[in-house]
Write a protein that holds these residues in place. Structure first.
Motif, PDB file in Angstrom:
ATOM      1  N   TYR A 112       0.854  -1.189   0.000  1.00 23.20           N
ATOM      2  CA  TYR A 112       0.000   0.000   0.000  1.00 23.20           C
ATOM      3  C   TYR A 112       0.889   1.238   0.000  1.00 23.20           C
ATOM      4  CZ  TYR A 112       0.863  -0.024   5.067  1.00 23.20           C
ATOM      5  OH  TYR A 112       1.441  -0.039   6.302  1.00 23.20           O
ATOM      6  N   LEU A 113       0.319   2.358  -0.431  1.00 24.86           N
ATOM      7  CA  LEU A 113       1.047   3.628  -0.452  1.00 24.86           C
ATOM      8  C   LEU A 113       0.900   4.323   0.899  1.00 24.86           C
ATOM      9  CD1 LEU A 113       0.032   4.982  -3.964  1.00 24.86           C
ATOM     10  CD2 LEU A 113       2.202   3.951  -3.292  1.00 24.86           C
ATOM     11  N   VAL A 114       2.004   4.796   1.436  1.00 27.36           N
ATOM     12  CA  VAL A 114       2.000   5.529   2.696  1.00 27.36           C
ATOM     13  C   VAL A 114       1.843   7.020   2.420  1.00 27.36           C
ATOM     14  CG1 VAL A 114       3.335   6.092   4.765  1.00 27.36           C
ATOM     15  CG2 VAL A 114       3.410   3.778   3.824  1.00 27.36           C
ATOM     16  N   SER A 115       2.545   7.504   1.414  1.00 28.57           N
ATOM     17  CA  SER A 115       2.430   8.908   1.013  1.00 28.57           C
ATOM     18  C   SER A 115       2.750   8.981  -0.467  1.00 28.57           C
ATOM     19  CB  SER A 115       3.386   9.784   1.820  1.00 28.57           C
ATOM     20  OG  SER A 115       4.724   9.429   1.513  1.00 28.57           O
ATOM     21  N   ASN A 116       2.490  10.145  -1.055  1.00 25.31           N
ATOM     22  CA  ASN A 116       2.727  10.239  -2.500  1.00 25.31           C
ATOM     23  C   ASN A 116       3.779  11.281  -2.893  1.00 25.31           C
ATOM     24  OD1 ASN A 116       1.290  12.529  -1.993  1.00 25.31           O
ATOM     25  ND2 ASN A 116      -0.340  12.108  -3.450  1.00 25.31           N
ATOM     26  N   ASN A 117       4.473  11.861  -1.937  1.00 22.39           N
ATOM     27  CA  ASN A 117       5.463  12.863  -2.302  1.00 22.39           C
ATOM     28  C   ASN A 117       6.664  12.764  -1.381  1.00 22.39           C
ATOM     29  OD1 ASN A 117       6.753  14.971  -3.529  1.00 22.39           O
ATOM     30  ND2 ASN A 117       5.473  16.556  -2.572  1.00 22.39           N
ATOM     31  N   PRO A 118       7.700  12.063  -1.664  1.00 20.13           N
ATOM     32  CA  PRO A 118       7.793  11.083  -2.756  1.00 20.13           C
ATOM     33  C   PRO A 118       6.997   9.835  -2.390  1.00 20.13           C
ATOM     34  CG  PRO A 118       9.754  10.956  -1.410  1.00 20.13           C
ATOM     35  CD  PRO A 118       8.905  12.090  -0.842  1.00 20.13           C
ATOM     36  N   ILE A 119       6.733   9.009  -3.374  1.00 21.31           N
ATOM     37  CA  ILE A 119       5.952   7.802  -3.129  1.00 21.31           C
ATOM     38  C   ILE A 119       6.700   6.896  -2.159  1.00 21.31           C
ATOM     39  CG2 ILE A 119       5.086   5.681  -4.191  1.00 21.31           C
ATOM     40  CD1 ILE A 119       4.480   7.300  -6.691  1.00 21.31           C
ATOM     41  N   LYS A 120       6.006   6.548  -1.109  1.00 21.09           N
ATOM     42  CA  LYS A 120       6.562   5.616  -0.129  1.00 21.09           C
ATOM     43  C   LYS A 120       5.634   4.414  -0.058  1.00 21.09           C
ATOM     44  CE  LYS A 120       8.056   5.069   4.605  1.00 21.09           C
ATOM     45  NZ  LYS A 120       8.132   5.617   5.934  1.00 21.09           N
ATOM     46  N   ILE A 121       6.217   3.227  -0.148  1.00 19.85           N
ATOM     47  CA  ILE A 121       5.436   1.998  -0.156  1.00 19.85           C
ATOM     48  C   ILE A 121       5.715   1.211   1.115  1.00 19.85           C
ATOM     49  CG2 ILE A 121       5.048  -0.186  -1.368  1.00 19.85           C
ATOM     50  CD1 ILE A 121       5.972   1.295  -3.936  1.00 19.85           C
TER      51      ILE A 121
END
Length: 171
Positions: A112-121
């Motif tokens: 799952y994505l934790v954040s999108n800036n930068p993308i953290k998985i």
């Protein structure tokens, strides 16, 4: 097994909301999905990829794995396959698969994505069940998938549902 043996994954996709509201309409609530290149060349209509009467081709010694999910990816309601059986041999349906059995898969990662800036998985490890069999004898077969729907407390909703699609086994 030879180097040409493949594993064929079959996904039973259940519209749980529809099936709960219409318990007798399994055909309207179920789709089966398999790789496009495995769909039987003679298939039409609902027998095509994603149809409720999916008919796909495998080769002798191929492994077949079935698993289930709902449209909500088992978030609200879970679909769980409880049994897979081959139908009896009859004229025109004389192929064979080994007796399907379930296996438990442990620690499968779900990302799952934790954040999108930068993308953290990030991810979680889950345990799930799948069914498997081996294609043994060339010919056509029909088989039955039995499944149940479970709520978030893992209590069964309604009865056991069955569906009976097809496989063609070639040499």
């Amino acid at each position: 097994m030879s180097g040409t043996t493949q594993t064929v994954d079959v996904l039973l996709l259940v519209n749980a909301d529809h099936l709960i509201a219409n318990p007798g309409d399994v055909a309207g609530a179920v789709s089966l999905v398999v790789s496009d290149d495995l769909v039987d060349k003679a298939a039409t209509g609902n027998e095509l990829d994603g149809g409720n009467e999916l008919w796909f081709d495998v080769k002798r010694n191929d492994n077949i794995r079935w698993r289930a999910t709902t449209l909500s990816r088992n978030f609200d309601t879970t679909a769980l396959i409880t049994k897979v059986t081959q139908g009896r041999s009859q004229p025109g349906y004389d192929g064979a698969i080994s007796a399907p059995s379930f296996i438990t898969v442990y620690d499968a990662p779900v990302a799952y994505l934790v954040s999108n800036n930068p993308i953290k998985i990030a991810g979680n490890k889950v345990t799930y069940t799948e069914w498997q069999a081996t294609a043994e004898k060339p010919g056509k077969i029909w088989y039955t998938i039995e499944f149940v729907l479970l709520n978030q407390e893992l209590q069964q909703i309604g009865g056991t549902h069955t569906w009976d699609p097809y496989i063609t086994i070639t040499d």
